[in-house]
Design an enzyme around this catalytic site. Structure first.
Site, short mmCIF file in Angstrom:
data_model
loop_
_atom_site.label_atom_id
_atom_site.label_comp_id
_atom_site.label_asym_id
_atom_site.label_seq_id
_atom_site.Cartn_x
_atom_site.Cartn_y
_atom_site.Cartn_z
N ASP A 69 -15.35 -3.16 -1.86
CA ASP A 69 -14.96 -2.87 -0.48
C ASP A 69 -16.23 -2.64 0.32
O ASP A 69 -17.02 -1.75 -0.01
CB ASP A 69 -14.08 -1.62 -0.42
CG ASP A 69 -12.84 -1.76 -1.29
OD1 ASP A 69 -12.34 -2.90 -1.43
OD2 ASP A 69 -12.37 -0.75 -1.83
N ASP A 123 0.85 -1.19 0.00
CA ASP A 123 0.00 0.00 0.00
C ASP A 123 0.88 1.24 0.00
O ASP A 123 1.77 1.37 0.86
CB ASP A 123 -0.91 0.02 1.23
CG ASP A 123 -2.01 -1.03 1.16
OD1 ASP A 123 -2.04 -1.80 0.17
OD2 ASP A 123 -2.83 -1.09 2.09
#
Length: 240
Positions: free
Chosen positions: A129, A8
């Site tokens: 998500d 990330d």
């Protein structure tokens, strides 16, 4: 099952967030390309990258770092975060990215998602998500009124490569994935479902394999050493 070590990116550095909260970040490396090389040396044959800056800005941000990761890894790279236009997709595929993950834009425009899936067959991944079963967007900063399963069904007849299902409540919390949500998603759509969020032990990996989940993304557990990548990969591969 395929395992995707996660990188990330925030301000060009490799970090992890808790439950998608940008204020709860842990920085792990200022050289994400070196991190990618490390995972590949341990046996990874694919890498999952999230451009957190891009997710918030609504466009790819960390281009130079992503290109460096692609070059350093030498294995297929999957990228999500802020990919919302035809130009964005052309750009990231030009960087050498193998799979582009669409999240916010998929919710805003399922028709566009179907169109680009046909233009780039097996190179577009649907990123779902979820928070309490509903789709979260804008880098998880907003929660919609659309059920995660319903969004997946809208585009599941397209030539998508896969679907990444992330339960935000589990992400970065080291508490295990949402097996119930994964099973529901797997039953609802014909796409390969990739588990994301909360995978932190070999038992979690074994259970995902037993339940027929074809892929999982692992982040914090690898960085903090609670899960050994080589051992996890060994579970997914037949003995030599």
């Amino acid at each position: 099952m395929f395992i995707y070590p996660a990188i990330d990116l925030l301000n060009g550095r490799a970090v992890r967030l808790k439950q998608g909260d940008y204020s709860q970040k842990t920085e792990f490396s200022d050289d994400p390309a070196a991190v990618a090389r490390r995972w590949v040396e341990l046996g990874a044959d694919r890498i999952h990258v999230v451009d957190l800056d891009g997710a918030k800005a609504g466009k790819p941000i960390n281009g130079a770092v992503i290109r460096a990761i692609v070059e350093a890894a030498g294995v297929p790279v999957q990228l999500g975060g802020g990919l919302r236009t035809d130009a964005d997709l052309e750009t990231v595929f030009g960087w050498g990215v193998r799979w582009a993950v669409l999240g916010t834009k998929a919710l805003q425009s399922p028709d566009w998602t179907r169109t680009v899936a046909k233009r780039y067959p097996d190179h577009i991944v649907l990123g779902v998500d979820a928070k309490n079963g509903f789709v979260a967007t804008e880098g998880w900063l907003e929660v919609s009124q659309v059920k995660a399963v319903d969004l997946a069904k809208q585009v599941s007849d397209s030539p998508l490569a896969a679907l990444v299902y992330t339960d935000i409540a589990k992400d970065g919390m080291m508490s295990g994935p949402n097996f119930t949500g994964l099973a529901e998603m797997k039953a609802a759509v014909p796409l390969p479902v990739i588990a994301s969020g909360g995978v932190c032990t070999l038992d979690h990996v074994r259970r995902l394999i037993d339940e027929g989940i074809p892929g999982c993304i692992i982040g914090r557990a690898l960085y903090e050493g609670s899960l050994d990548l080589a051992a996890a990969l060994a579970l997914t591969r037949p003995p030599q």
